[in-house]
Design a protein around this motif. Structure first.
Motif, PDB file in Angstrom:
ATOM      1  N   TYR A 241       0.825  -1.212   0.000  1.00  0.00           N
ATOM      2  CA  TYR A 241       0.000   0.000   0.000  1.00  0.00           C
ATOM      3  C   TYR A 241       0.858   1.260   0.000  1.00  0.00           C
ATOM      4  CZ  TYR A 241      -4.375  -2.495   0.649  1.00  0.00           C
ATOM      5  OH  TYR A 241      -5.464  -3.303   0.471  1.00  0.00           O
TER       6      TYR A 241
ATOM      7  N   GLY B   2       0.800   3.866  -3.152  1.00  0.00           N
ATOM      8  CA  GLY B   2       0.464   5.271  -2.935  1.00  0.00           C
ATOM      9  C   GLY B   2       1.532   6.194  -3.494  1.00  0.00           C
TER      10      GLY B   2
ATOM     11  N   GLY C 226      -3.248   8.927  -3.753  1.00  0.00           N
ATOM     12  CA  GLY C 226      -1.967   8.421  -3.258  1.00  0.00           C
ATOM     13  C   GLY C 226      -1.802   8.690  -1.773  1.00  0.00           C
TER      14      GLY C 226
ATOM     15  N   LEU D  89      -3.918   6.277   0.223  1.00  0.00           N
ATOM     16  CA  LEU D  89      -3.292   4.956   0.333  1.00  0.00           C
ATOM     17  C   LEU D  89      -2.142   4.958   1.337  1.00  0.00           C
ATOM     18  CD1 LEU D  89      -3.268   3.735  -3.368  1.00  0.00           C
ATOM     19  CD2 LEU D  89      -4.557   2.777  -1.477  1.00  0.00           C
ATOM     20  N   ILE D  90      -1.383   6.042   1.382  1.00  0.00           N
ATOM     21  CA  ILE D  90      -0.276   6.132   2.336  1.00  0.00           C
ATOM     22  C   ILE D  90      -0.812   6.196   3.764  1.00  0.00           C
ATOM     23  CG2 ILE D  90       1.608   7.611   3.118  1.00  0.00           C
ATOM     24  CD1 ILE D  90       2.119   8.228   0.133  1.00  0.00           C
TER      25      ILE D  90
ATOM     26  N   TYR E  46      -3.650   4.964   4.760  1.00  0.00           N
ATOM     27  CA  TYR E  46      -4.168   3.626   5.045  1.00  0.00           C
ATOM     28  C   TYR E  46      -3.040   2.657   5.391  1.00  0.00           C
ATOM     29  CZ  TYR E  46      -6.592  -0.808   4.536  1.00  0.00           C
ATOM     30  OH  TYR E  46      -7.091  -2.060   4.759  1.00  0.00           O
ATOM     31  N   SER E  47      -1.910   2.776   4.692  1.00  0.00           N
ATOM     32  CA  SER E  47      -0.779   1.902   5.020  1.00  0.00           C
ATOM     33  C   SER E  47      -0.264   2.208   6.423  1.00  0.00           C
ATOM     34  CB  SER E  47       0.332   2.046   3.987  1.00  0.00           C
ATOM     35  OG  SER E  47       1.001   3.275   4.117  1.00  0.00           O
TER      36      SER E  47
END
Length: 76
Positions: free
Chosen positions: A30, A34, A56, A59-60, A62-63
């Motif tokens: 992820y 991102g 992006g 996603l970062i 979320y990671s």
């Protein structure tokens, strides 16, 4: 403290160690995805730059949430 953490990892069952490695792998997937969406201009996504950066960034974030959950689950 480091010895204690390494000893804790060694005490885990094979299933728990596999899930730990899988969690780290998906965190990295992820994060890299991102970053790719944000900065790789030749990626075939037909999006405006502001939406690319927003997606992006999402996603970062979320990671990061996955990483925090992974760390908290290791402590329990």
């Amino acid at each position: 403290m480091l010895k204690e953490k390494l000893n804790n990892i060694q005490k885990k069952s094979l299933k728990e160690r596999f899930l730990l490695v899988l969690g780290i792998l998906f965190f990295l997937i992820y994060l890299v995805l991102g970053l790719m969406i944000m900065f790789w201009k030749k990626l075939p996504l037909d999006m405006e730059p502001k939406y690319r950066y927003a997606f992006g960034g999402l996603l970062i974030v979320y990671s990061g949430i996955r990483f925090l959950r992974l760390i908290n689950s290791k402590e329990n």
